[in-house]
Write a protein that holds these residues in place. Structure first.
Motif, PDB file in Angstrom:
ATOM      1  N   THR A 187     -40.302  22.664 -27.557  1.00  0.00           N
ATOM      2  CA  THR A 187     -41.684  22.371 -27.940  1.00  0.00           C
ATOM      3  C   THR A 187     -42.084  20.933 -27.639  1.00  0.00           C
ATOM      4  N   HIS A 188     -41.095  20.054 -27.477  1.00  0.00           N
ATOM      5  CA  HIS A 188     -41.313  18.625 -27.251  1.00  0.00           C
ATOM      6  C   HIS A 188     -42.031  17.960 -28.422  1.00  0.00           C
ATOM      7  N   GLN A 189     -41.983  18.594 -29.582  1.00  0.00           N
ATOM      8  CA  GLN A 189     -42.549  17.998 -30.785  1.00  0.00           C
ATOM      9  C   GLN A 189     -41.557  17.016 -31.395  1.00  0.00           C
ATOM     10  N   THR A 190     -42.064  15.943 -31.964  1.00  0.00           N
ATOM     11  CA  THR A 190     -41.213  14.951 -32.606  1.00  0.00           C
ATOM     12  C   THR A 190     -40.674  15.494 -33.922  1.00  0.00           C
ATOM     13  N   LYS A 217     -36.839  14.637 -30.257  1.00  0.00           N
ATOM     14  CA  LYS A 217     -37.803  15.692 -29.948  1.00  0.00           C
ATOM     15  C   LYS A 217     -37.100  17.020 -29.704  1.00  0.00           C
ATOM     16  N   HIS A 218     -37.845  18.090 -29.973  1.00  0.00           N
ATOM     17  CA  HIS A 218     -37.309  19.423 -29.741  1.00  0.00           C
ATOM     18  C   HIS A 218     -37.393  19.734 -28.259  1.00  0.00           C
TER      19      HIS A 218
END
Length: 221
Positions: free
Chosen positions: A111-114, A107-108
């Motif tokens: 942004t906590h996006q996968t 994850k970033h």
């Protein structure tokens, strides 16, 4: 150009910048999956659907991941280093998250996006990460890491099999040649605080170099 290329190769959303010194990390996680991921992983090879990213992989001489404990047992910090030209570039904008069922996601940090997933392999000594590279559509990339550079034929075949599922052949897998020593590889001594001692880990004499086989672009250089 090199910075942008490396960012794409590693599946990062930000430019690679020097990593700032960090304080001592929390205690080692008790989660079994997380504990096995800690430490240094050497970059072996990469493959990508987008030709541009495949060409960018040719710029990488060597690299590694350093995985350290994060704020919680389910999160592990990732510091990525790659040697491109005469530079060693580092980045710590991603982390591992151990999800339900021991599924491990990349994850970033902001942004906590996968942005990737750790694939299941037959050995605990290798990592195969599938990244999702977002452009006008989603492009997938594979990156193989190992505890040492003497990766077995079986590990390379597993990489090739996963690449085949993405529509990629052997000729589209780029192996890192490991010809320079721009990015020192440091391994924390077992049972010793990372703030007080560390040892340098380097490929032993006579160890097979990943770039010597399986990569028509780099072999023989």
């Amino acid at each position: 150009m090199a910075r942008v290329g490396v960012a794409a190769v590693l599946g990062l959303a930000a430019l690679l910048l020097p990593t700032a010194p960090s304080p001592c990390p929390p205690p080692r996680p008790s989660n079994t999956t997380a504990s096995k991921l800690l430490g240094t992983w050497l970059y072996v090879a990469g493959a990508a659907q987008l030709p541009q990213h495949l060409l960018e992989m040719l710029l990488i001489d060597h690299g590694h991941l350093l995985v350290e404990p994060g704020a919680g047992e389910q999160e592990l910090l990732i510091t990525q280093s790659v040697a491109v030209g005469d530079q060693c570039l580092t980045n710590n904008s991603t982390y591992f998250e151990i999800a339900a069922g021991n599924t491990t996601l990349v994850k970033h940090a902001k942004t906590h996006q996968t942005v990737g997933t750790l694939m299941n392999l037959s050995s605990e000594d290798v990592l195969l990460i599938q990244y999702q590279l977002q452009r006008e559509r989603t492009y997938l990339g594979l990156y193989l890491y190992a505890r040492n550079l003497s990766t077995s034929t079986a590990h390379q075949e597993e990489m090739e099999l996963h690449a085949k599922h993405l529509g990629l052949g052997k000729g589209e897998i780029v192996y890192a040649p490991w010809k320079t020593e721009l990015c020192p590889v440091k391994e924390t001594e077992e049972g010793t605080s990372p703030c007080t001692a560390a040892v340098t880990a380097s490929p032993p004499a006579g160890t097979h170099q990943p770039g010597s086989v399986g990569n028509p672009h780099l072999a023989g250089q």
